[in-house]
Design an enzyme around this catalytic site. Structure first.
Site, PDB file in Angstrom:
ATOM      1  N   SER A  13       0.848  -1.185   0.000  1.00  0.00           N
ATOM      2  CA  SER A  13       0.000   0.000   0.000  1.00  0.00           C
ATOM      3  C   SER A  13       0.884   1.235   0.000  1.00  0.00           C
ATOM      4  CB  SER A  13      -0.901  -0.003   1.234  1.00  0.00           C
ATOM      5  OG  SER A  13      -0.119   0.336   2.362  1.00  0.00           O
ATOM      6  N   LYS A  14       0.215   2.362  -0.035  1.00  0.00           N
ATOM      7  CA  LYS A  14       0.876   3.665  -0.092  1.00  0.00           C
ATOM      8  C   LYS A  14       1.987   3.803   0.954  1.00  0.00           C
ATOM      9  CE  LYS A  14       0.211   7.046  -2.852  1.00  0.00           C
ATOM     10  NZ  LYS A  14       1.185   6.979  -3.933  1.00  0.00           N
TER      11      LYS A  14
END
Ligand code: GLU
Length: 495
Positions: A255-256
């Site tokens: 994820s980010k």
């Protein structure tokens, strides 16, 4: 291998594509190219609320940048188009109707508030099964007619068999058996007339003659419902191959917070498409567990489904940086210069044509090629080439164990050598500077060190003589003069 392999990448255009998604596209593409098959791009835009205006454009741009060309798709067309689901609504209606008529689906009139209240109640009771209670499946014909006459909005739900099991084979996960009792009566057609993912996906995979489904394993749990639909429609399901998930180095879902995730961000951060291509191919697939650097053609040759790993693949940014550096060093300088141009132009605030006119990009590329892992790192390494007056502390010119007046003397002698020899013949200039060091009884590194700071304002830089050649004799002379003045002023102050 037969050439009737037909595979698809079926993104929902909800934003800029994530590297995890594009890894699925890449595996489909490699498999199609390896088998002489067809790679299809299909846009799954049935969830109109989640759509993004630039989604499709970003998907196409990401695929093109990585060289993942498609044989059939929204822009190029093909025999099974259209390839955008929102343009195929009549097909989904037709098959929903068929399922209704054959008793494999039913109309459900339950309003969203009832479904939500039901869910809350099931959660409160900690029911083992949270889902629709099938109320509308068992309405009497009279009740149904009444709701229809009242114009109650309806969805179409799949009538999942109440007993028995559904089984299918996945090329990676093996035999999977699911008790039908655990499955929900999936909504197939929403009240707004749009299909859900499940209906559209099954109808399209069948009509587009998809042979293998390679996609993220988060979809594995949907397959039993899909298999029930294939059976209800009298169709043969494609072969399933659910890909291992892509994790961050901490083994949590990528994820980010692990850094960039969108492919276009990787482009903006100075990765080469061929490096990202090679890197992504090894996330969840490997040739022999050893070889890592593989060209596009080698990957096409080697890509077979049996080498996909069952365990998750890790997206390791450090490994990607290393690999990108390997690919950068393998480029010839002219090619690297071209790839650096947009980054240099942006950083220097120059339009690209002017940048090209003013600077020899091939020569600049030669300076940085061994020193960068990403294209964005070049500007900083060669910023001294583009600076006007350099800003540095003049004490930087003075080597350790040398005093300021001696440094000034060496600088003056070195300046004359440079001006006399010129910059065209770098070997000869180097020999002259060595001879000067011998004459002065100092190490040649000291002469170079002093010149380096005078010319670049820094102590660590790309090779000095090629840098000087790019700067040209006039600029070098000016910088040497400035260095002399600064050193002389420093000496005057301390006297
Ligand atoms: N539209 C789905 C997605 O974006 C496709 C999944 C599939 O390949 O079936 O993940």
């Amino acid at each position: 291998m037969t050439n009737n392999v037909r595979v698809r990448f079926a993104p929902s255009p909800t934003g800029s594509p994530h590297v995890g998604n594009i890894r699925s596209a890449l595996f489909n593409w490699l498999f199609a190219r390896h088998s002489g098959g067809t790679f299809i791009l299909r846009v799954e835009d049935t969830d109109q609320k989640r759509e993004s205006a630039t989604g499709l454009q970003d998907i196409m741009e990401s695929l093109r940048w990585l060289g993942l060309n498609w044989d059939e798709g929204p822009d190029v067309g093909g025999p099974y188009g259209p390839y955008i689901q929102s343009q195929r609504l009549d097909l989904y209606h037709r098959y929903a109707q068929q399922l209704l008529e054959t008793g494999h689906a039913y109309r459900c009139y339950c309003p969203p508030e009832r479904l939500e209240a039901l869910r809350q109640e099931q959660l409160r009771r900690k029911d083992s099964h949270v889902g629709y209670d099938r109320r509308c499946r068992f309405l009497s014909p009279a009740e149904r007619a009444e709701l229809e006459a009242a114009g109650a909005p309806a969805v179409v739900r799949l009538a999942v068999p109440l007993t028995g099991q559904t089984r299918f084979h996945d090329l990676i996960h093996g035999e999977i058996v699911m008790d039908n009792a655990l499955l929900d009566d999936q909504v197939l057609l929403k009240a707004d007339g749009f299909p859900t993912y499940h209906l559209a996906n099954v109808v399209d995979d069948h009509l587009m003659r998809i042979s293998h489904i390679l996609r993220a394993d988060e979809w594995l749990s949907s397959v039993p419902k899909h298999v029930i639909m294939y059976q209800a429609l009298g169709w043969e399901p494609p072969l399933y191959c659910h890909l291992p998930r892509v994790l961050g180095p901490d083994r949590k879902k990528l994820s980010k917070r692990h850094g960039s995730t969108s492919v276009l961000e990787f482009r903006a951060r100075g990765y080469l498409p061929e490096a990202l291509f090679n890197f992504l191919a090894l996330v969840g697939w490997s040739y022999d567990g050893q070889i890592e650097i593989m060209s596009r053609d080698e990957l096409i040759q080697a890509f077979t489904l049996d080498k996909i790993s069952a365990g998750a693949g890790v997206f390791d940014h450090q490994k990607l940086d290393w690999m990108n550096g390997v690919y950068i060093r393998a480029l010839d300088p002219a090619d690297l210069g071209e790839r650096l141009a947009p980054f240099l132009a942006r950083d220097l605030g120059l339009p690209e044509p002017e940048l090209r006119r003013r600077y020899d990009l091939t020569a600049i590329a030669g300076l940085v090629r061994e020193r960068i892992e990403r294209l964005t790192q070049a500007t900083e390494k060669v910023a001294f080439l583009f600076a006007g007056e350099l800003d540095y502390d003049p004490t930087l010119l003075i080597p350790k164990k040398m005093d300021a007046p001696t440094t000034l003397a060496v600088l003056r002698r070195a300046r004359s050598v440079v001006l006399q020899r010129g910059l065209a013949d770098q070997e000869a200039l180097e020999a002259d500077l060595r001879a000067l060091a011998d004459e002065l009884g100092i190490k040649v590194g000291l002469v170079f060190g002093i010149l380096r700071v005078a010319i670049t304002g820094q102590t660590v830089t790309p090779p000095l003589l090629p840098s000087m050649a790019i700067l040209g004799l006039d600029t070098c002379r000016t910088r040497l003069d400035v260095a002399e003045r600064r050193l002389a002023a420093l000496i005057a102050r301390t006297d």
